[in-house]
Design an enzyme around this catalytic site. Structure first.
Site, mmCIF file in Angstrom:
data_model
loop_
_atom_site.group_PDB
_atom_site.id
_atom_site.type_symbol
_atom_site.label_atom_id
_atom_site.label_comp_id
_atom_site.label_asym_id
_atom_site.label_seq_id
_atom_site.Cartn_x
_atom_site.Cartn_y
_atom_site.Cartn_z
ATOM 1 N N GLU A 334 0.831 -1.195 0.000
ATOM 2 C CA GLU A 334 0.000 0.000 0.000
ATOM 3 C C GLU A 334 0.871 1.253 0.000
ATOM 4 O O GLU A 334 1.640 1.483 0.930
ATOM 5 C CB GLU A 334 -0.921 0.021 1.221
ATOM 6 C CG GLU A 334 -2.065 -0.969 1.157
ATOM 7 C CD GLU A 334 -3.122 -0.719 2.208
ATOM 8 O OE1 GLU A 334 -4.214 -1.318 2.095
ATOM 9 O OE2 GLU A 334 -2.881 0.061 3.159
ATOM 10 N N CYS A 335 0.744 2.053 -1.029
ATOM 11 C CA CYS A 335 1.366 3.373 -1.132
ATOM 12 C C CYS A 335 2.885 3.279 -1.018
ATOM 13 O O CYS A 335 3.570 3.141 -2.024
ATOM 14 C CB CYS A 335 0.771 4.325 -0.101
ATOM 15 S SG CYS A 335 1.054 6.068 -0.499
ATOM 16 N N ALA A 336 3.434 3.364 0.180
ATOM 17 C CA ALA A 336 4.881 3.241 0.334
ATOM 18 C C ALA A 336 5.372 1.914 -0.213
ATOM 19 O O ALA A 336 6.420 1.839 -0.858
ATOM 20 C CB ALA A 336 5.273 3.384 1.801
ATOM 21 N N SER A 421 -0.892 -0.762 -4.695
ATOM 22 C CA SER A 421 -1.747 0.357 -5.045
ATOM 23 C C SER A 421 -1.483 1.526 -4.111
ATOM 24 O O SER A 421 -0.997 1.358 -2.994
ATOM 25 C CB SER A 421 -3.213 -0.067 -4.944
ATOM 26 O OG SER A 421 -4.079 1.042 -5.051
#
Length: 808
Positions: A334-336, A421
């Site tokens: 997620e993200c990072a 994502s």
């Protein structure tokens, strides 16, 4: 179930008034005073809960109706506050500021109203005095359903200034619970996305201690506790993760932590554990390998862009993660985590599991999202709707295959084993995501990834004593012939689709007259030796390449056999059947599957590689393969498709070198898979040992006849013509695919190409009447790749048309 929980919300008229400073200091001061305090944060924020955890000694929790649903707020509050004396809930932004366009939905006031929690206002008085009373009066009266019970003044310039504000506030009837003066020593440092996380600060504990002292001296803690105890009882049952998910088996989830990965919701871990998984933390900045026995990987939020150099420097872990993810390790990023899995972040090399690069931008993306899964993937089935949020100043290009589709467009990557994502989701609001991830991790035996923990500075090598469970029967035994069926146009089996030459048919028919005698390979081995300029004792006729791999697997008590992937899986099957534990070196798709001999462990005593390689169609230079040779090592080169390469460029059949074994097959080019005709070229002493392992009369009489016929002058002429035809028709296929924007692996040299068509296309082509070879059974590839056999131009045109229709 009625529960009494003393509690307060710490809110403010706007961001920047000092909510985090006061809320964290209150938690720490109350804990010092002997209370068991539970810390909570309104909204999706992942930095403030880190400070709350330091202050309370308990996990920081989030309360966000957008992420988890309004109905879960009280159960989650009670769950997080279990066994606590009181709860402190830090608000978000201004008291009434929530989701844009949502009329205050997900605001601090919304959460306070749903949880019937009294509110204490923190007000920055540094730029006003009597006007503060007007602001507070508006906060008290604008929404009577939100009960404001006190005020804490922050950043007063002097006692005289504070007294002026306090006198003005008397008209509101609210008590002033404390006054904080300007003190830069308790201001948490910030950067591009807000405060620096506590886990990244060496002085974080000392800073919280200073806060506790300051708050204890400036705020009336006794009154704070009294007001908290006036909160109404709550009529709800605490949230229970074991009631949200079913136990699915024993997976072992490696969860990234440390300074670069500072955030995940506490309930994420609790749901995975409730589903039967063991959660083990590791630090990508310092740990050079995954935790032993990991069967799943979770990469949460954080700041890899701030620690890019450190993450990049940990090359052993990066290589191991790339190999493990390519081999099918269930992975959520997620993200990072998404940034970390890219090829690079602002030019610094990252894991390279995703065909994308990440860059910092001046633009902040901060928004709630409502997202729908466009196709089945690791976390969800097609059509699943979730709520989440984005918070970043980076961009990833290209975005690849969308994991979710949102009102802002598509984002991320998603396959059956990978989800990466920008979308942050709170799994307490969507427990089925945790359920699917836990089930995927529990379904993978630990053996495929066990050796990742002991490689030191060496590149990623994966033990595959058992193949990863991809939801089907043994994937290493899956071959293209299983793809074909009645009514399907065959692009799956990479056997030449033209008619066999008359002279070969004649030789096969004539061999039937000899089947009354046991087969003798002498003539065939002499013919093969003449063809390759070798001696007969350097040739061993076999029942196809499959028998050759079986013999080689039993030739030695191999201590560290390595198979270079993606490639034909029969060597893995043979080695495993012989009792060995083969390891994989995974070639990088981003580097066009080119061979790097430096990737091979120094102590590998057996190395297997295809040339050209099935399924990548990559032809490795002869000089590069020669670099694999070294004393004490056997190198096996599978040249099953070399006869389809014009002039057999880069073949090693004429090379005599210690430790070199070349395996050839007549199956593909000559369209005789049912005959099982192949041979081995090696030094005489090696072939003597292999011959002793071979059953008597292994190669049949028809197979031996085919070997003789395919070394004739007629065969050389026909071979050249077929290789040139394959070259022309492959070019037609490649042009058609690239015109559709489909990525082709490497520079194809074999009678097939490896195409990155995206997830689900394999099945949809099958529904349209076309069989192509799925590639998620090849280590290093997933379901977004397919292998397409070269066919005549008119048949290829029909496939291209089907793919074009699929794309539209």
């Amino acid at each position: 179930m009625v529960t009494g929980l003393p509690r307060l919300v710490i809110a403010a008229p706007a961001s920047g008034h000092g909510k985090t400073t006061v809320a964290t200091g209150l938690m720490a001061a109350l804990r010092r005073a002997g209370h068991v305090v539970s810390g909570h944060k309104v909204g999706p924020d992942y930095i403030d809960p880190g400070y709350h955890s330091l202050a309370t000694g308990r996990p920081g929790r989030n309360l966000d109706p957008h992420l988890v649903g309004e109905e879960r707020l009280v159960p989650l509050l009670l769950h997080g506050s279990r066994d606590a004396d009181l709860a402190i809930i830090e608000g978000v932004m201004g008291l009434h500021d929530g989701q844009i366009g949502g009329d205050g939905f997900a605001s601090t006031a919304h959460v306070a109203r749903v949880t019937t929690t009294p509110v204490v206002l923190v007000v920055d008085v540094s730029h006003a005095s009597r006007s503060i009373a007007a602001t507070v009066h508006g906060m008290v009266t604008w929404d009577p359903t939100v009960r404001v019970v006190g005020v804490i003044l922050n950043k007063a310039g002097s006692q005289r200034h504070a007294d002026e504000v306090i006198r003005a506030l008397e008209s509101t009837g609210l008590p002033v619970l404390g006054t904080l003066f300007r003190d830069d020593g308790i201001v948490a440092p910030s950067r591009h996305l807000g405060l620096i996380p506590a886990d990244e600060r060496d002085d974080a504990v000392a800073a919280v201690d200073r806060l506790a002292e300051r708050i204890a001296a400036a705020v009336d803690l006794a009154t704070i506790v009294t007001l908290a105890r006036q909160a109404p009882e709550l009529d709800a049952r605490p949230w229970d993760p074991s009631a949200e998910v079913e136990r699915v088996g024993r997976g072992r989830i490696a969860v990234a932590g440390g300074r670069a990965f500072t955030f995940r919701y506490a309930e994420t871990t609790e749901l995975l554990e409730a589903a039967g998984c063991e959660v083990v933390a590791f630090d990508p900045l310092g740990d050079e390998h995954l935790p032993e026995g990991a069967t799943g990987l979770y990469l949460g939020g954080g700041f890899p862009e701030m620690h890019a150099s450190g993450l990049s420097a940990n090359e052993p872990l990066r290589r191991q993660l790339q190999a493990a993810i390519a081999a099918g390790l269930p992975t959520v990023a997620e993200c990072a985590g998404l940034l970390y899995l890219c090829r690079s972040v602002d030019g610094a090399p990252m894991v390279g599991a995703l065909d994308a690069d990440a860059h910092m931008t001046p633009r902040l993306t901060l928004a709630y999202r409502s997202a729908v899964a466009p196709a089945d993937h690791l976390l969800a089935v097609a059509g699943t709707r979730v709520t989440g949020h984005e918070f970043h100043r980076t961009t990833v290009e290209p975005t690849g295959d969308a994991a979710w589709v949102t009102q802002a467009g598509s984002m991320g990557f998603a396959t059956a084993s990978l989800h990466a994502s920008y979308l942050h989701t709170h799994w307490a609001g969507h427990p089925k995501l945790a359920q699917r991830f836990a089930a995927a991790a529990a379904s993978v035996p630990p053996e495929p990834f066990r050796n990742l923990g002991s490689l030191g500075r060496k590149p990623a090598v994966i033990s595959v004593a058992k193949s990863p469970n991809l939801g089907r029967s043994d994937p290493l035994r899956h071959h293209g012939d299983r793809e074909v069926g009645e009514g399907l146009v065959d692009f799956a089996v990479n056997v030449y689709d033209g008619p066999r030459p008359g002279w070969l048919n004649d030789a096969l028919r004539a061999s039937l007259d000899e089947v009354g005698r046991y087969p003798d390979p002498t003539e065939a081995e002499r013919a093969i030796a003449r063809h390759h300029g070798r001696e007969p004792e350097e040739v061993l006729a076999t029942a196809g390449a499959a028998e050759a791999f079986g013999l080689i697997a039993r030739l030695r008590d191999w201590t560290r056999p390595v198979v270079i992937h993606p490639q034909f899986t029969e060597p893995d099957v043979a080695l495993t059947t012989a009792g060995h534990t083969p390891e994989h070196v995974i070639l990088d798709a981003a580097r066009r599957f080119a061979l790097d001999p430096d990737l091979i462990p120094d102590d590998a005593d057996l190395v297997v590689i295809g040339n050209p390689t099935n399924p990548t169609s990559v032809l490795h230079p002869e000089a590069t393969i020669r670099r694999l040779l070294r004393p004490g090592r056997t190198v096996v080169v599978d040249e099953a498709f070399m006869d389809a390469v014009p002039a057999e460029r880069h073949s090693l059949t004429a090379v005599r070198a210690p430790g070199l074994i070349v395996v050839r097959s007549l199956t593909k080019l000559w369209s005789i898979p049912g005959i099982r005709a192949g041979y081995i070229l090696a030094e005489p002493d090696v072939l003597t040992a292999l011959r002793e392992l071979q059953p008597p009369w292994s190669a049949s009489t028809p197979a031996l006849a085919a070997m003789v016929a395919c070394q004739s002058d007629d065969a050389r002429t026909e071979q050249d013509a077929r290789a040139k035809r394959i070259e022309r028709e492959r070019a037609t296929l490649v042009t058609g695919l690239t015109d559709l924007g489909i990525e082709i692996a490497g520079t194809p040299s074999a009678p097939f190409v490896l195409a990155h068509v995206g997830p689900g296309v394999h099945g949809r082509l099958r529904d349209a009447g076309y069989a192509v070879r799925r590639c998620d059974t090849f280590p290093g590839l997933d379901g977004s790749w397919v292998r397409i056999a070269v066919r005549s131009a008119d048949v290829t045109a029909k496939l291209i048309a089907a793919l074009r229709a699929e794309a539209t």
